[in-house]
Design an enzyme around this catalytic site. Structure first.
Site, PDB file in Angstrom:
ATOM      1  N   HIS A 519       0.847  -1.180   0.000  1.00 41.90           N
ATOM      2  CA  HIS A 519       0.000   0.000   0.000  1.00 41.90           C
ATOM      3  C   HIS A 519       0.884   1.232   0.000  1.00 41.90           C
ATOM      4  CE1 HIS A 519      -3.126  -2.805   2.101  1.00 41.90           C
ATOM      5  NE2 HIS A 519      -2.884  -3.150   0.850  1.00 41.90           N
TER       6      HIS A 519
HETATM    7  C1  LIG Z   1       0.084  -9.260  -1.771  1.00 42.80           C
HETATM    8  C2  LIG Z   1      -0.812  -8.061  -1.994  1.00 42.80           C
HETATM    9  C3  LIG Z   1      -2.024  -7.958  -1.326  1.00 42.80           C
HETATM   10  C4  LIG Z   1      -2.844  -6.859  -1.543  1.00 42.80           C
HETATM   11  N1  LIG Z   1      -4.062  -6.825  -0.914  1.00 42.80           N
HETATM   12  C5  LIG Z   1      -4.890  -5.775  -1.128  1.00 42.80           C
HETATM   13  C6  LIG Z   1      -6.180  -5.736  -0.532  1.00 42.80           C
HETATM   14  O1  LIG Z   1      -6.600  -6.659   0.147  1.00 42.80           O
HETATM   15  N2  LIG Z   1      -6.965  -4.658  -0.748  1.00 42.80           N
HETATM   16  C7  LIG Z   1      -6.543  -3.617  -1.500  1.00 42.80           C
HETATM   17  O2  LIG Z   1      -7.289  -2.636  -1.613  1.00 42.80           O
HETATM   18  N3  LIG Z   1      -5.345  -3.647  -2.110  1.00 42.80           N
HETATM   19  C8  LIG Z   1      -4.508  -4.697  -1.945  1.00 42.80           C
HETATM   20  N4  LIG Z   1      -3.303  -4.737  -2.579  1.00 42.80           N
HETATM   21  C9  LIG Z   1      -2.927  -3.599  -3.448  1.00 42.80           C
HETATM   22  C10 LIG Z   1      -3.513  -3.731  -4.843  1.00 42.80           C
HETATM   23  O3  LIG Z   1      -3.027  -4.883  -5.455  1.00 42.80           O
HETATM   24  C11 LIG Z   1      -3.117  -2.497  -5.638  1.00 42.80           C
HETATM   25  O4  LIG Z   1      -3.664  -1.363  -4.993  1.00 42.80           O
HETATM   26  C12 LIG Z   1      -3.647  -2.485  -7.067  1.00 42.80           C
HETATM   27  O5  LIG Z   1      -3.322  -3.653  -7.743  1.00 42.80           O
HETATM   28  C13 LIG Z   1      -3.068  -1.277  -7.789  1.00 42.80           C
HETATM   29  O6  LIG Z   1      -3.530  -1.206  -9.119  1.00 42.80           O
HETATM   30  P1  LIG Z   1      -2.637  -0.508 -10.224  1.00 42.80           P
HETATM   31  O7  LIG Z   1      -3.389  -0.595 -11.474  1.00 42.80           O
HETATM   32  O8  LIG Z   1      -2.224   0.821  -9.709  1.00 42.80           O
HETATM   33  O9  LIG Z   1      -1.311  -1.383 -10.278  1.00 42.80           O
HETATM   34  P2  LIG Z   1      -1.113  -2.932 -10.646  1.00 42.80           P
HETATM   35  O10 LIG Z   1      -2.386  -3.685 -10.507  1.00 42.80           O
HETATM   36  O11 LIG Z   1       0.037  -3.406  -9.891  1.00 42.80           O
HETATM   37  O12 LIG Z   1      -0.738  -2.900 -12.183  1.00 42.80           O
HETATM   38  C14 LIG Z   1       0.414  -2.253 -12.669  1.00 42.80           C
HETATM   39  C15 LIG Z   1       0.910  -2.973 -13.912  1.00 42.80           C
HETATM   40  O13 LIG Z   1       1.823  -2.136 -14.597  1.00 42.80           O
HETATM   41  C16 LIG Z   1       2.889  -2.904 -15.087  1.00 42.80           C
HETATM   42  N5  LIG Z   1       4.044  -2.027 -15.304  1.00 42.80           N
HETATM   43  C17 LIG Z   1       4.808  -1.404 -14.368  1.00 42.80           C
HETATM   44  N6  LIG Z   1       5.769  -0.675 -14.945  1.00 42.80           N
HETATM   45  C18 LIG Z   1       5.623  -0.826 -16.278  1.00 42.80           C
HETATM   46  C19 LIG Z   1       6.340  -0.304 -17.396  1.00 42.80           C
HETATM   47  N7  LIG Z   1       7.382   0.508 -17.244  1.00 42.80           N
HETATM   48  N8  LIG Z   1       5.933  -0.678 -18.635  1.00 42.80           N
HETATM   49  C20 LIG Z   1       4.872  -1.520 -18.800  1.00 42.80           C
HETATM   50  N9  LIG Z   1       4.171  -2.030 -17.771  1.00 42.80           N
HETATM   51  C21 LIG Z   1       4.531  -1.685 -16.518  1.00 42.80           C
HETATM   52  C22 LIG Z   1       3.092  -3.945 -14.016  1.00 42.80           C
HETATM   53  O14 LIG Z   1       3.778  -5.072 -14.534  1.00 42.80           O
HETATM   54  C23 LIG Z   1       1.668  -4.249 -13.575  1.00 42.80           C
HETATM   55  O15 LIG Z   1       1.114  -5.304 -14.301  1.00 42.80           O
HETATM   56  C24 LIG Z   1      -2.453  -5.825  -2.402  1.00 42.80           C
HETATM   57  C25 LIG Z   1      -1.234  -5.918  -3.083  1.00 42.80           C
HETATM   58  C26 LIG Z   1      -0.426  -7.042  -2.880  1.00 42.80           C
HETATM   59  C27 LIG Z   1       0.848  -7.129  -3.628  1.00 42.80           C
END
Ligand SMILES: Cc1cc2nc3c(=O)[nH]c(=O)nc-3n(C[C@H](O)[C@H](O)[C@H](O)COP(=O)(O)OP(=O)(O)OC[C@H]3O[C@@H](n4cnc5c(N)ncnc54)[C@H](O)[C@@H]3O)c2cc1C
Ligand code: SF4
Lengths: 590, 242
Positions: A519
């Site tokens: 987080h």
């Molecule tokens: C173990 C774990 C448990 C969690 N539990 C919870 C929970 O219970 N409740 C909750 O609210 N949140 C939880 N979270 C947090 C939640 O997963 C994130 O808040 C959410 O996935 C964020 O979404 P996002 O789209 O910002 O990033 P992500 O879903 O992480 O997606 C980002 C993507 O961008 C890609 N990327 C990064 N850099 C580049 C680049 N330069 N070029 C191309 N692609 C790239 C990555 O590979 C990834 O696939 C948890 C996270 C983890 C790791």
């Protein structure tokens, strides 16, 4: 030097996790030609999360098969601006995702909406306790968007995910069994709460007797079969215990794969390119417009991808790093306090109690789901009087069993030897009879907790790593100590044979080795004042209107909850602004 | 100098002697322990279920691993010991897996000494830490216990050395003894408690001992039944266990 140039698209999404998938759905629905670039592999429930292979604690839970590969790219970390940062070399404290679905594959599914006052935190504390209550050096900021404005988008995200839960405040009327502190919701959760696990039965009884208000954790683990508004089907969660850190083989946990991709992948105006690592956003000569992005493809070629709109969906860190690498927005400088990109990095401060019961009370800890359990919100946000306590913020306090995986989730009483016959006896005597009470605490933002580029360390493409300067501050330690005293009361009331507490104390430093939460927040904070925010209230970069930045990088500080409810709602909110305002009149949104 | 060739030669000659409990098929190719060798740990009756030839560890290293894990998780009537559970096989296999090679760790320099909160900042991947650590530990034992390697010590001497590594009291020249011990203990527990597909936890013995049903992963009927112990024995990803 780009060696290839691809045909232009209307919008390019950098990263294809939760926010990328949401943006893909919303922008293709608006008729745009959308391309998602994801650095990792293609992933889907079958074959990537199939049973029984996925139930392998070592490969997924410990070795991190689904997480970011740090050999390619990581961050560097130090506690203060005076120190030299060193790389986060092995996964520990946080576990960023990689591959299609991002961290939305291996998350738990704890779902929250922030408290209405969390979004206007500076105003709230000033009104209640006076301006002087806010310590010097703390960058406490209102978000620039209100709870009521976001309500329809929380609701939308909840329906897409099929959240299991119980409303506590329906249209302004407090509902028995839900969270009485929550903001008003326009509708009940789409699914009833998950069944209550053994340990949460004890927690509910104890907290109720103490005069608190327990309620079931809202969960993106489906309690029933469910079809979401896009027609995607989820199956009921079977409490498999392999949820956090794993993909769900039951199609029960909401992820981009289970909720959005079945529709999105068939849209003719959508394209996904995996193994495409974006290294920068390309800017027009005047620095006022992005022209697209450059990425490295699976063969190692540098590819230029022109686009009218660039949406960063790469997770909190990577978003901030891409802004810095591309020279978008003014870099934050902790010496002067000027600049906005890298400002207000924050995290979470968690603590907990381990409870050990007698052998007549088996907890069956392997019966669990990512978000199964109960919570109280009595000591979160400003739900309690901070006046005599002298700190800002709070924590949700929960009793959640995600599983009882023996390597990672083994708890033994204090004083147990780390090895030998005594250790073995202790795991035998305690494994089945252990549970925990946890707290998830807010962390405020500060002048000297921030992100910038590291002067020394590079990724595999030769670009500087992101540098994190972060440590716990007195306010946040005071918060967690206070929460610890409340958790102790609850632990005692649950009647264990023995319990032990683990809460950070004054003088404790941020520790990279131990998992705390993924987080991570801030670095590209949102707001209405361009001198303290990198993006406006629609997550649009102030001076580069065709770049939007999704995700928790927008949080001006962190609250006492998991972030994704807010991350999802903000993505829908920004998408609506793009569709209904920006596309008609491309430029800065008012 | 731990890398001194003469010493290496010497180490090879004075081939390790392992406790009886530590003998696997592979270890049997080594010298039979003389009567004066370390007595087996109390209650040790465990014999590993299948012969295993290490792919990574050389014979003296293999003797060390077997002796060390037998002390970290001894066999007794509480449940299987690390040897019986196949922990040495697990560790050997991990040395050639992504973990041993630090394949997903950031391993670019410069390498800077920093407080423990920043995690392992060493140059060496775990497999090299093991190699150097075992060599240094056996050298330390020889100096301290009149020429005996770790595997030749009796159980209480072995415990004393392991405690010394753990606390940092025992120091090696070119490597942190604590780091070495940390990997060894971590991997020993992993091999003891992970799914049997990785070579350890033979017959899911540790899971039977603690009551973890393994890869069953279907507990919908078992939610909210306080006081009722789950009745079924463990399964592995490979299927039923014993
Ligand atoms: C173990 C774990 C448990 C969690 N539990 C919870 C929970 O219970 N409740 C909750 O609210 N949140 C939880 N979270 C947090 C939640 O997963 C994130 O808040 C959410 O996935 C964020 O979404 P996002 O789209 O910002 O990033 P992500 O879903 O992480 O997606 C980002 C993507 O961008 C890609 N990327 C990064 N850099 C580049 C680049 N330069 N070029 C191309 N692609 C790239 C990555 O590979 C990834 O696939 C948890 C996270 C983890 C790791
Ligand atoms: S606990 Fe439920 S939601 Fe989580 S992986 Fe298992 S079946 Fe899926």
């Amino acid at each position: 030097m780009a060696t290839q140039k691809k045909p232009a698209v209307d919008a390019v999404l950098v990263g294809f996790g939760w926010t990328g998938a949401i943006m893909g759905m919303e922008l293709t629905a608006a008729g745009l030609k959308v391309l998602a670039l994801e650095r990792g592999e293609m992933r889907d429930t079958n074959p990537d999360f199939a049973y029984p292979r996925i139930t392998d604690e070592l490969s997924y839970g410990i070795r991190g098969k689904l997480f970011q590969n740090l050999a390619k790219e990581t961050v560097t970390v130090r506690h203060t601006p005076a120190e030299v940062a060193v790389p986060y070399r092995q996964l520990g404290s946080f576990l960023p995702g990689d591959g299609v679905g991002g961290a939305g594959v291996h998350w738990n599914g704890h779902h929250w909406r922030p408290l209405p006052d969390d979004l206007r935190i500076r105003s709230r504390y000033e009104e209640c306790y006076g301006k002087k209550f806010i310590p010097g050096g703390m960058h406490l900021q209102d978000w620039g968007v209100g709870y009521d404005e976001l309500e329809p988008f929380f609701d939308q995200f909840e329906k897409v995910c099929g959240i299991s839960g119980k409303a506590g405040n329906l249209l302004g009327k407090i509902q028995p069994g839900g969270n009485p502190f929550e903001g008003a919701r326009s509708s009940e959760f789409p699914l009833p709460p998950l069944a209550t696990i053994n340990s949460a039965l004890l927690f509910e009884k104890a907290t109720r007797e103490l005069g608190y208000h327990p309620f079931p954790q809202a969960a993106a683990n489906a309690s029933r079969a469910y079809t979401n508004p896009h027609g995607a089907q989820l199956g009921p969660c079977n409490f498999c215990g392999f949820c956090e850190r794993f993909g769900c083989y039951m199609y029960s946990k909401a992820s981009p794969q289970t909720t959005l991709l079945p529709t999105l992948m068939h849209r003719p105006n959508f394209e996904l390119r995996t193994r495409s690592h974006v290294i920068r956003v390309n800017m027009a000569a005047d620095g006022k417009r992005a022209t697209g992005v450059t990425y490295i493809d699976a063969q190692g070629n540098e590819v230029e991808q022109p686009a009218d709109l660039v949406i960063l969906c790469a997770y909190q860190f990577h978003n901030v790093r891409l802004l810095l690498l591309s020279d978008i927005g003014q870099k934050y400088d902790p010496a002067t306090g000027q600049g906005v990109v890298g400002r207000n990095y924050a995290y979470q401060l968690n603590g907990g109690a381990s409870l050990f019961f007698n052998q007549d009370q088996p907890m069956n800890p392997f019966v669990g789901a990512g978000a199964s359990g109960s919570v109280i919100d009595d000591f979160d946000g400003d739900n309690f009087d901070h006046g005599p306590l002298g700190f800002i913020g709070g924590a949700s306090i929960n009793c959640i069993t995600t599983g009882g995986r023996p390597i990672q989730q083994m708890s033994v009483p204090a004083g147990t030897p780390a090895w030998g016959a005594g250790w073995k006896r202790a795991i035998k005597d305690n494994y089945l009879y252990t549970t925990g009470v946890g707290s998830q605490g807010s962390v405020m933002s500060y002048r000297d907790n921030y992100l910038d580029l590291d002067p020394t360390y590079k990724d595999v493409y030769g670009q500087p790593l992101l540098r994190m300067t972060f440590d716990w501050k007195a306010n946040d330690i005071a918060m967690t100590q206070f929460i610890g005293s409340k958790v102790e009361g609850i632990a005692k009331a649950m009647g264990p044979r023995q319990y032990q507490l683990s809460f950070k104390k004054p003088g404790d430093h941020y520790d990279l080795r131990v998992y705390q939460s993924t987080h991570n927040t801030g670095g590209a904070p949102m707001g209405t004042d361009r001198s303290t925010s990198a993006v406006n209230r629609y997550l649009q970069v102030w001076d580069v209107p065709n770049v939007f930045v999704m995700g928790a990088s927008a949080f001006p500080q962190n609250f006492g909850y998991n972030p994704t409810g807010m991350v999802g709602a903000l993505a829908y909110w920004a998408a609506k602004a793009i569709r209904e305002q920006y596309l008609k009149n491309p430029g800065a949104l008012a | 100098m731990p890398h001194d060739n003469a010493r290496r030669g010497f180490l090879r000659h004075s081939i390790a002697i392992v406790p009886v409990a530590a003998l696997s098929g592979a270890a049997c190719t080594q010298e039979t322990p003389p009567a004066s060798a370390a007595p087996p740990p109390a209650g040790a009756s465990a014999v590993p279920s299948a012969a295993y030839s290490p792919a990574f560890f050389h014979a003296p290293e293999w003797a060390f691993i077997q002796a060390a894990v037998a002390r970290l998780i001894p066999a007794d009537d509480t449940g299987p010991g690390a040897i019986e559970a196949g922990v040495p096989e697990f560790i050997d296999r991990q040395m050639d897996a992504s973990f041993g090679h630090a394949a997903i760790w950031y391993m670019q320099g410069p390498f800077v000494d920093s407080p423990p909160e920043f995690g392992y900042q060493g140059k060496l991947p775990p497999r090299d830490v093991y190699r150097a650590g075992i060599e240094a530990c056996d050298a330390y034992c020889k100096n301290t216990f009149s020429g005996k390697t770790f595997a030749q010590l009796d159980a209480s001497q072995q415990d004393q050395v392991l405690k010394g590594l753990e606390s940092g009291e025992v120091k090696f020249d070119n490597l942190s003894a604590k780091t070495f011990f940390g990997f060894l203990l971590q991997n020993t527990k992993e091999g003891y408690l992970s799914d049997p597909i990785h070579g350890g936890n033979k017959n899911a013995g540790s899971w039977k001992m603690i009551g973890f049903p393994g890869a069953r992963a279907d507990f919908a009927d078992w939610v909210g039944r306080p006081g009722v112990r789950y009745p079924l024995p463990p399964v592995s990803i490979n299927g039923p266990q014993g």
